[in-house]
Design an enzyme around this catalytic site. Structure first.
Site, mmCIF file in Angstrom:
data_model
loop_
_atom_site.group_PDB
_atom_site.id
_atom_site.type_symbol
_atom_site.label_atom_id
_atom_site.label_comp_id
_atom_site.label_asym_id
_atom_site.label_seq_id
_atom_site.Cartn_x
_atom_site.Cartn_y
_atom_site.Cartn_z
ATOM 1 C CG ASP A 193 2.868 -0.328 26.709
ATOM 2 O OD1 ASP A 193 3.347 -1.155 27.278
ATOM 3 O OD2 ASP A 193 1.887 0.136 26.874
ATOM 4 C CG HIS A 230 -1.358 1.039 32.618
ATOM 5 N ND1 HIS A 230 -0.691 -0.272 32.108
ATOM 6 C CD2 HIS A 230 -1.304 0.832 33.801
ATOM 7 C CE1 HIS A 230 -0.361 -0.825 33.047
ATOM 8 N NE2 HIS A 230 -0.506 -0.362 34.224
ATOM 9 C CG ASP A 262 2.664 2.725 29.938
ATOM 10 O OD1 ASP A 262 2.803 3.908 30.754
ATOM 11 O OD2 ASP A 262 1.788 2.041 30.187
#
Length: 173
Positions: free
Chosen positions: A7, A146, A151
């Site tokens: 991510d 985030h 994530d």
């Protein structure tokens, strides 16, 4: 083959004009105990305050992050030391995450250990459900914060659930 869930967070929509400011990776296996976290100094004067705000970092803070070439070299070493066989890049939104990781690898170290392909977690789930509109994000155990490691971890947990509980045929080494 080893699946590595990735991510990224950025300060804009595309690499080169904007910067990847952080990313996280998780080796997908039953333990989920091998992670990587990189924070990268911006490569451009351009940045979108709204995009950057998603990460929780300020522009001033990102200017103190590590040199991108060093981070990408460290990530390359981490991939090579933690994966067996060809590493497979997988993410929630590989159209976005992949373009940054691929661009940064080629731009800074002239190679991408993932090669030229990637996988999208949501597509695997939709295939299992035989429904292109199937929703899957509620299956994450780790909250979507985030922070890119969190994530990636939540997404890796979903991939493991798809393997262990939904019958996805996948080899995780």
């Amino acid at each position: 083959m080893s699946y590595i869930m990735v991510d990224i967070e950025s300060d804009g929509p595309i690499p080169g004009d904007y910067s990847m400011i952080s990313f996280g990776a998780v080796l997908v296996d039953e333990k989920l105990d091998k992670t990587f976290y990189g924070k990268l100094k911006p490569i451009s004067e351009k940045w979108d305050p709204n995009a950057l705000a998603v990460s929780g970092h300020t522009r001033e803070a990102t200017l103190q992050f590590d040199e991108p070439e060093n981070v990408m070299n460290e990530f390359n070493k981490w991939i090579k030391s933690n994966s067996k066989g060809r590493p497979i890049f997988i993410s929630d939104n590989n159209g976005f995450d992949w373009m940054f990781i691929c661009w940064y690898f080629h731009h800074f170290i002239n190679e991408n250990p993932f090669g030229f392909t990637s996988r999208r977690l949501a597509d695997l789930y939709c295939g299992i459900e035989k429904d292109t509109f199937a929703k899957w994000k509620h299956l994450r155990k780790t909250a979507h914060t985030h922070n890119p490691v969190d994530d990636a971890m939540g997404n890796a947990e979903v991939l493991l659930m798809m393997k262990n509980e939904m019958g996805l045929k996948i080899s995780l080494q």
